[in-house]
Write an enzyme that holds these catalytic residues in place. Sequence first.
Site, mmCIF file in Angstrom:
data_model
loop_
_atom_site.group_PDB
_atom_site.id
_atom_site.type_symbol
_atom_site.label_atom_id
_atom_site.label_comp_id
_atom_site.label_asym_id
_atom_site.label_seq_id
_atom_site.Cartn_x
_atom_site.Cartn_y
_atom_site.Cartn_z
ATOM 1 C CE LYS A 48 51.495 36.256 7.953
ATOM 2 N NZ LYS A 48 52.929 35.713 9.047
ATOM 3 C CD GLN A 92 55.496 33.260 9.854
ATOM 4 O OE1 GLN A 92 55.263 34.842 8.894
ATOM 5 N NE2 GLN A 92 54.780 32.220 9.858
ATOM 6 C CG ASP A 115 51.036 37.990 14.618
ATOM 7 O OD1 ASP A 115 50.271 38.122 13.855
ATOM 8 O OD2 ASP A 115 52.150 37.052 14.758
#
Length: 278
Positions: A48, A92, A115
Amino acid sequence: MKLLEGKKVAEFIYSKLLLELSLLSVVPRMVVVLVGKDPASQTYVRSKTKKCMDLGIRGETMELPDSTSEAELLGKIRELNEDKTVHGILVQLPLPSHINKTRIVREIHSLKDVDGLTPENTGRLWQGDAQLVPCTPAGIIEMLKFYGIPIEGARAVVVGRSEIVGKPIANLLLGHQATVTICHSKTHHLAEETKRADILIAAMGKAKFIGPEMVRDGATVIDVGIHRINDKLCGDVDFEKVAPKVGAISPVPGGVGPMTIAMLMKNLVTAAKLQQEK
Ligand code: NDP
């Protein structure tokens, strides 16, 4: 059989994003919070932040020890929420078991939630007023559109009901006028459901579980699963056996995976824009 190459679609998304980035008056900055040293998470986080660098976006990792308490992590999120130079926050997952994931995700400012998992963004998606959409489901829709797979009126079957994949992709498909069935571990006669699908989304997290007997001839199959077996990657679909009978299928690797990162970058640019408009 059409191979749905996420890499190709992702490149198309990036070319559009570069143009958008050139028109922004800020360079977006994303902070990925990584708690502990889970090797798979470390790999995901690296890819990422590397993609951010490739695009000229600021992508940083905040590495915290496994021993970080929930209160400490909440404190870090609040600091990032208040920091006006940070446009995107990604925690994460999975988190260590002593930390309540739901409580952490809820703390993220909804405009920085790249997200798309906060209650506000989930609610907006269900109300048909999406702002920041979970990356993997958003990527699947982009992939279907890119390859001209009709969604309107299609019978879509989603195997899996997680917050991050199953539920949001079902919702997006519904929003695109598909007739949607959601299956899960308590579904009776799963193959009967999956065989009805014009579009089958496999997101159950079980390696090569979906075999040819579970798929209708000519169907479109999207494989979300990622598994490493003997150092080789595979998905939830038994690709070799299923591919010959379908109309279109996404491979693993090179299918949904690259789309997830592309949509994360897109969300970051959207987040930066939303914060500028505020
Ligand atoms: P979860 O484990 O959170 O959810 C799995 C879902 O599948 C659950 O709803 C579960 O049902 C259902 N399920 C499990 N076994 C069966 C079964 N035998 N029959 C029917 N349903 C079943 O997984 P995620 O959604 O987080 O991820 C799914 C897969 O996708 C994983 O392999 C993950 O690594 C991968 N992934 C890939 C991404 C990418 O970018 N390509 C991004 C995110 C995930 P129940 O609710 O009843 O337990």
